[in-house]
Design an enzyme around this catalytic site. Structure first.
Site, mmCIF file in Angstrom:
data_model
loop_
_atom_site.group_PDB
_atom_site.id
_atom_site.type_symbol
_atom_site.label_atom_id
_atom_site.label_comp_id
_atom_site.label_asym_id
_atom_site.label_seq_id
_atom_site.Cartn_x
_atom_site.Cartn_y
_atom_site.Cartn_z
ATOM 1 N N GLU A 178 0.885 -1.152 -0.080
ATOM 2 C CA GLU A 178 -0.018 -0.036 -0.026
ATOM 3 C C GLU A 178 0.650 1.243 0.127
ATOM 4 O O GLU A 178 0.461 2.320 0.318
ATOM 5 C CB GLU A 178 -0.872 -0.088 1.126
ATOM 6 C CG GLU A 178 -1.952 -1.382 1.329
ATOM 7 C CD GLU A 178 -2.956 -1.079 2.155
ATOM 8 O OE1 GLU A 178 -2.888 -0.403 3.329
ATOM 9 O OE2 GLU A 178 -3.982 -1.587 1.861
ATOM 10 N N LYS B 290 -15.896 -1.846 3.055
ATOM 11 C CA LYS B 290 -14.980 -2.019 1.816
ATOM 12 C C LYS B 290 -16.104 -2.838 0.703
ATOM 13 O O LYS B 290 -16.854 -3.834 0.981
ATOM 14 C CB LYS B 290 -14.261 -3.178 2.065
ATOM 15 C CG LYS B 290 -13.260 -2.617 2.815
ATOM 16 C CD LYS B 290 -12.132 -3.686 3.328
ATOM 17 C CE LYS B 290 -10.835 -3.375 3.599
ATOM 18 N NZ LYS B 290 -9.994 -4.450 4.468
HETATM 19 C C1 2PG Z 1 -6.998 -3.925 5.565
HETATM 20 C C2 2PG Z 1 -6.819 -3.832 4.001
HETATM 21 C C3 2PG Z 1 -6.364 -2.459 3.692
HETATM 22 P P1 2PG Z 1 -6.495 -6.061 2.517
HETATM 23 O O1 2PG Z 1 -6.985 -5.187 6.239
HETATM 24 O O2 2PG Z 1 -7.610 -3.019 6.168
HETATM 25 O O3 2PG Z 1 -5.242 -2.116 4.485
HETATM 26 O O4 2PG Z 1 -5.877 -4.904 3.727
HETATM 27 O O5 2PG Z 1 -6.973 -5.256 1.431
HETATM 28 O O6 2PG Z 1 -5.085 -6.788 2.223
HETATM 29 O O7 2PG Z 1 -7.486 -6.816 3.218
HETATM 30 MG MG MG Z 2 -7.659 -4.408 8.023
#
Ligand code: 2PG
Ligand code: MG
Length: 423
Positions: free
Chosen positions: A208, A340
């Protein structure tokens, strides 16, 4: 205005992995495209992303990660149902549910449904002559979210240089988004410089865009970021605070939390105590996934115990899922939710989760994934939905900066207000 054509296709994300894109063309001749992000530390309860491993669709050189099955679902199943329909996001999402009524969207793949859903949101906004953000918030000021930004990366995003996934900062004292961003960049660059001076490897940029520096304890990582904040002349606490994404599912074995870089193991109750001491001794105002995704007891005990102002943020715990959010609300297992869209699979039901959280006084943080792309719809959703906060990763990598730059665009071109949920 009607849908003329829908095309799904495979593109690459910021990690060089295949991901799904969908393009919706309208009868006025315009085309609206969306590309889908993907996680690495994914929660077990997320909507199902279809990958081709072991299927007849598998492409030889992508290590099982190609997404041709999801693409075919768009082209052969979704497109025939939606073409010639009016462009309307609610209608598109309800038809996607008709095609795939499963809770986790495994029949079509959440990467197929979300690509079409986001492209439909863009097309719908266009049909109303609005930006995506304005299609959700047509009148008055746009409320720009407070950023939560990655400085140090560990866990699944940085080859486990640290046990925890991120040390982040929140510029709570900034008066505008552009000021907030300038502070963040200064701290990030100072952290890189200090890391180099201390002999750490700092050219290792994590997934990231954060710095992948190995620390032997969480406390040392926090103190390092605090020193970077102070070195740029900002005040810790009143201007810039810390946030952690512990991503604890990644080091929980069902009984114990194993901090392997520290060389210590904690029982569930010991880890609750450890995290409680950590947040009391460091300038941390937000802690994400301090416990594993199904360790509800520890979440509940900690939320009860923790300082009332602390943001206890569920990511893998809640996976943008209404049922899991409702459980957390009734059991008081957290007080904030990471939002998300690809954990959920549809734009409208992601928004419903956000609204339910807000109605129950949970803070909401709209978040990118570790595998991203050049799209900036995340910034539009976070702003149009008045989420209050946004998490995108660092300030390195155009897939991250596309989102920050979109927020700067709002600030420059619209009537806006910078929100601060920590006031
Ligand atoms: C999280 C995300 C973004 P990932 O854990 O919050 O940082 O990671 O997309 O790998 O789940
Ligand atoms: Mg997370």
């Amino acid at each position: 205005m009607k849908i003329n054509k829908i095309v799904g296709y495979q593109v690459l994300d910021s990690r060089g992995k295949p991901t799904v894109a969908a393009a919706i063309s309208l009868t006025d001749g315009t085309t609206h495209t969306a590309r889908i992000p993907s996680g690495a530390s994914t929660g077990a309860h997320e909507a199902k992303e279809l990958r081709d491993s072991g299927s007849k669709f598998e492409e030889k050189y992508y290590g099982g990660l190609s997404v041709q099955q999801a693409v075919e679902n768009i082209n052969k199943k979704i497109a025939p149902k939606l073409v010639e329909e009016q462009i309307d996001l609610n209608l598109v999402d309800s038809q996607l549910i008709e095609l795939d009524p499963s809770e986790d969207h495994h029949l079509l793949g959440a990467n197929a449904t979300l690509a079409v859903s986001i492209a439909a949101a863009y097309a719908d906004a266009h049909s109303q002559n609005k930006s995506l953000a304005r299609s959700f918030n047509p009148e008055g000021q746009l409320l720009i979210p407070m950023p939560m930004v990655n400085i140090l990366s560990g866990g699944a995003h940085a080859n486990r240089t640290m046990d925890i996934q991120d040390v982040l900062i929140i510029p709570v004292g900034a008066k505008s988004f552009s000021q907030a961003l300038s502070w963040i960049v200064a701290v990030r660059e100072m952290a890189a410089k200090l890391g180099k001076e201390a002999g750490h490897v700092t050219n290792l940029v994590a997934d990231e865009g954060g710095l992948a520096i190995a620390f032997t304890s969480i406390e040392k990582a926090c103190e390092f970021v605090v020193s970077a904040i102070e070195k740029v002349g900002l005040k810790v606490g009143s201007e810039v605070c810390l946030a952690l994404d512990v991503a604890a599912t990644q080091f929980f074995d069902g009984k114990n939390y194993n901090l392997s870089t520290v060389g210590k193991s904690y029982s569930q109750s010991e880890f609750v105590e450890y995290i409680n001491n950590l947040v009391s001794n460091q300038p941390i105002i937000s802690i994400e996934d301090p416990f594993a995704e199904d360790d509800w007891n520890s979440w509940q005990t900690f939320t009860e115990l923790a300082p009332k102002k602390l943001q206890v943020l569920g990511d893998d715990l809640l996976t943008t899922n209404l049922l899991r959010l409702n459980k957390a609300i009734s059991e008081k297992s957290a007080n904030a939710i990471l939002i998300k869209a690809n954990q959920n699979g549809l734009v409208t039901s992601t928004l419903n989760v956000l609204k339910q959280a807000r109605a129950n006084n949970f803070n909401t943080v709209v978040s990118a994934r570790s595998g991203e792309n050049e799209d900036s719809w995340l910034a539009d959703l976070a702003t149009g939905w008045n989420a209050g906060q946004i998490k995108v990763g660092s300030t390195h990598g155009s897939e991250r900066n596309a989102k920050w730059n979109r927020l700067l665009e709002f600030e420059a071109t619209e009537s806006t207000k910078f929100t601060n949920p920590f006031n």
